[in-house]
Write a protein that holds these residues in place. Structure first.
Motif, PDB file in Angstrom:
ATOM      1  N   SER A  22     -36.288 -45.678  41.505  1.00 37.28           N
ATOM      2  CA  SER A  22     -35.975 -46.209  40.182  1.00 37.28           C
ATOM      3  C   SER A  22     -36.808 -45.521  39.107  1.00 37.28           C
ATOM      4  CB  SER A  22     -36.216 -47.719  40.161  1.00 37.28           C
ATOM      5  OG  SER A  22     -35.920 -48.267  38.892  1.00 37.28           O
ATOM      6  N   LEU A  23     -38.109 -45.345  39.369  1.00 34.83           N
ATOM      7  CA  LEU A  23     -38.972 -44.648  38.417  1.00 34.83           C
ATOM      8  C   LEU A  23     -38.538 -43.191  38.256  1.00 34.83           C
ATOM      9  CD1 LEU A  23     -42.461 -46.045  39.508  1.00 34.83           C
ATOM     10  CD2 LEU A  23     -41.265 -46.537  37.355  1.00 34.83           C
ATOM     11  N   GLU A  24     -38.200 -42.549  39.359  1.00 35.18           N
ATOM     12  CA  GLU A  24     -37.743 -41.166  39.313  1.00 35.18           C
ATOM     13  C   GLU A  24     -36.466 -41.052  38.493  1.00 35.18           C
ATOM     14  OE1 GLU A  24     -37.187 -38.101  42.860  1.00 35.18           O
ATOM     15  OE2 GLU A  24     -35.379 -39.318  42.576  1.00 35.18           O
ATOM     16  N   SER A  25     -35.518 -41.965  38.724  1.00 34.57           N
ATOM     17  CA  SER A  25     -34.252 -41.945  38.007  1.00 34.57           C
ATOM     18  C   SER A  25     -34.457 -42.107  36.505  1.00 34.57           C
ATOM     19  CB  SER A  25     -33.346 -43.061  38.541  1.00 34.57           C
ATOM     20  OG  SER A  25     -32.128 -43.104  37.834  1.00 34.57           O
ATOM     21  N   GLU A  26     -35.362 -43.015  36.120  1.00 34.10           N
ATOM     22  CA  GLU A  26     -35.652 -43.217  34.699  1.00 34.10           C
ATOM     23  C   GLU A  26     -36.220 -41.947  34.073  1.00 34.10           C
ATOM     24  OE1 GLU A  26     -37.994 -46.606  32.200  1.00 34.10           O
ATOM     25  OE2 GLU A  26     -39.202 -45.503  33.668  1.00 34.10           O
ATOM     26  N   ALA A  27     -37.166 -41.296  34.763  1.00 40.66           N
ATOM     27  CA  ALA A  27     -37.796 -40.083  34.228  1.00 40.66           C
ATOM     28  C   ALA A  27     -36.781 -38.944  34.113  1.00 40.66           C
ATOM     29  CB  ALA A  27     -38.970 -39.670  35.107  1.00 40.66           C
ATOM     30  N   HIS A  56     -42.560 -31.546  38.265  1.00 44.62           N
ATOM     31  CA  HIS A  56     -41.743 -31.779  39.455  1.00 44.62           C
ATOM     32  C   HIS A  56     -40.465 -32.538  39.086  1.00 44.62           C
ATOM     33  CE1 HIS A  56     -41.006 -32.540  43.775  1.00 44.62           C
ATOM     34  NE2 HIS A  56     -40.607 -33.740  43.383  1.00 44.62           N
ATOM     35  N   LEU A  57     -40.591 -33.566  38.263  1.00 43.22           N
ATOM     36  CA  LEU A  57     -39.436 -34.362  37.848  1.00 43.22           C
ATOM     37  C   LEU A  57     -38.480 -33.536  36.985  1.00 43.22           C
ATOM     38  CD1 LEU A  57     -41.388 -37.629  37.011  1.00 43.22           C
ATOM     39  CD2 LEU A  57     -39.664 -37.406  38.827  1.00 43.22           C
ATOM     40  N   ALA A  58     -39.040 -32.687  36.114  1.00 43.71           N
ATOM     41  CA  ALA A  58     -38.193 -31.829  35.283  1.00 43.71           C
ATOM     42  C   ALA A  58     -37.415 -30.838  36.136  1.00 43.71           C
ATOM     43  CB  ALA A  58     -39.048 -31.092  34.255  1.00 43.71           C
ATOM     44  N   LEU A  59     -38.073 -30.267  37.145  1.00 43.21           N
ATOM     45  CA  LEU A  59     -37.381 -29.342  38.049  1.00 43.21           C
ATOM     46  C   LEU A  59     -36.239 -30.047  38.768  1.00 43.21           C
ATOM     47  CD1 LEU A  59     -40.534 -27.521  39.479  1.00 43.21           C
ATOM     48  CD2 LEU A  59     -38.742 -26.452  38.096  1.00 43.21           C
ATOM     49  N   LYS A  60     -36.470 -31.302  39.168  1.00 43.81           N
ATOM     50  CA  LYS A  60     -35.413 -32.086  39.814  1.00 43.81           C
ATOM     51  C   LYS A  60     -34.266 -32.382  38.848  1.00 43.81           C
ATOM     52  CE  LYS A  60     -36.800 -34.704  43.829  1.00 43.81           C
ATOM     53  NZ  LYS A  60     -36.718 -36.031  44.460  1.00 43.81           N
ATOM     54  N   ALA A  61     -34.617 -32.668  37.603  1.00 40.05           N
ATOM     55  CA  ALA A  61     -33.613 -33.073  36.622  1.00 40.05           C
ATOM     56  C   ALA A  61     -32.588 -31.990  36.347  1.00 40.05           C
ATOM     57  CB  ALA A  61     -34.299 -33.483  35.313  1.00 40.05           C
ATOM     58  N   PHE A  62     -32.997 -30.728  36.465  1.00 38.02           N
ATOM     59  CA  PHE A  62     -32.102 -29.635  36.076  1.00 38.02           C
ATOM     60  C   PHE A  62     -31.738 -28.703  37.235  1.00 38.02           C
ATOM     61  CE2 PHE A  62     -34.523 -30.913  32.324  1.00 38.02           C
ATOM     62  CZ  PHE A  62     -33.475 -31.304  31.501  1.00 38.02           C
ATOM     63  N   ALA A  63     -32.194 -29.012  38.439  1.00 34.10           N
ATOM     64  CA  ALA A  63     -31.860 -28.169  39.592  1.00 34.10           C
ATOM     65  C   ALA A  63     -30.338 -28.139  39.784  1.00 34.10           C
ATOM     66  CB  ALA A  63     -32.540 -28.718  40.839  1.00 34.10           C
TER      67      ALA A  63
END
Length: 311
Positions: A22-27, A56-63
């Motif tokens: 949930s925290l990851e999804s929000e970020a 790390h979260l930014a890399l996930k967001a746009f991979a």
């Protein structure tokens, strides 16, 4: 209207997100919102654990695409060598563009003066704000979390700053239902805090789950330190220790990483992620409250600096 249920880690439920998911999804949502609303965002990246988590979260967001942001680091000149080495290694690994605003350059030019206590953290504001203005960044991602310090607990996820990069709590906007307002006038910008709702324990549990590499400074190791005002500081050319302060070798680790002159180590035998998580879960002090001397300069030290343009 359908809803998504958040459940504790390890709980089986076919339609539920775990707490960390949930925290990851929000970020991830916040990173994508900024990419859609702003023209020139930048991520503050120092090589500390919170900025590592943000990247790390930014890399996930746009991979699998590259992240559409550059990085910015305000280098005090008193940073830990291990952390700077990690910063440079990470930038090279992911092919990122890094802007560095140097406090030392401002001191050499006579624009800033060294403080008597040797601490340069309060000197970061001017290099930061001028870098934002020079590069015309209109959104700046920071790793601030509400659990760290009471002034940061007042922040919204989108925090409007005026043309002088100053923060006014009265101009904070409501953020109901994860709706973020990025409107700003020319010359203004927005500070964005994607991990605002995370706790220190959340950060470490997520790092463990994702297998994120960190600088070794975050784990227990032998280090030459000295005691000043109840804090174990690293000996170095920044102005410590003084004649009456004796250096000793202790097994320590760092909970947060900033300027060597104001970031204290804690006695620890936690050499693994699991051991660090156990240690954090038992702690009753926030990481900044326990280890950051710059936050103890006055009761409102952080809020005063935020009003001037600091994060």
């Amino acid at each position: 209207m359908s809803t998504v249920t958040t459940v504790p880690e390890g709980t089986d439920h076919p339609y539920a997100l775990s707490h960390l998911d949930s925290l990851e999804s929000e970020a991830v949502h916040i990173f994508r919102e900024v990419a859609g609303e702003f023209e020139r965002p930048v991520i503050l990246f120092s090589g500390g654990k919170d900025s590592i988590l943000m990247l790390h979260l930014a890399l996930k967001a746009f991979a699998p695409a590259a992240i559409p942001f550059s990085l910015l680091h305000v280098d005090t000149g008193h940073n830990f060598p291990e952390v700077l080495a990690y910063r440079d290694r990470t930038v090279e690994q992911h092919g990122l563009r890094l802007h560095v605003a140097s406090v030392q350059d401002y001191i050499d030019a006579g624009t800033l003066r060294e403080r008597p206590d040797g601490t340069r953290n309060p000197l970061q504001t001017l290099p930061l704000t001028e870098a934002i203005q020079h590069h015309r960044f209109d959104a700046v991602f920071g790793g601030g979390r509400r659990d760290e310090e009471k002034a940061r607990a007042k922040e919204r996820v989108f925090s409007l700053r005026d043309e002088f990069s100053q923060w006014d709590p009265r101009r904070q906007r409501p953020e109901l239902w994860q709706l973020y307002n990025g409107r700003h006038a020319p010359g203004e910008h927005v500070r964005v805090f994607p991990i605002s709702n995370w706790t220190e324990l959340d950060v470490w549990q997520y790092i463990a789950r994702e297998g994120i590499e960190l600088p070794e400074i975050y784990f227990a190791h032998d280090r030459e330190v000295f005691n000043r005002n109840g804090m174990w500081l690293t000996a170095g050319d920044w102005g410590g220790p003084k004649d009456h302060e004796s250096v000793e070798t202790r097994q320590v680790r760092y909970r947060t990483v900033g300027d060597m002159s104001c970031t204290g180590a804690v006695d620890s035998d936690a050499t693994t992620l699991d051991a660090v998580i156990t240690e954090i879960a038992a702690s009753r002090l926030t990481e900044r409250g326990a280890t950051r001397a710059d936050d103890k300069m006055s009761e409102a030290a952080m809020e005063d600096r935020k009003r001037e343009g600091y994060f």
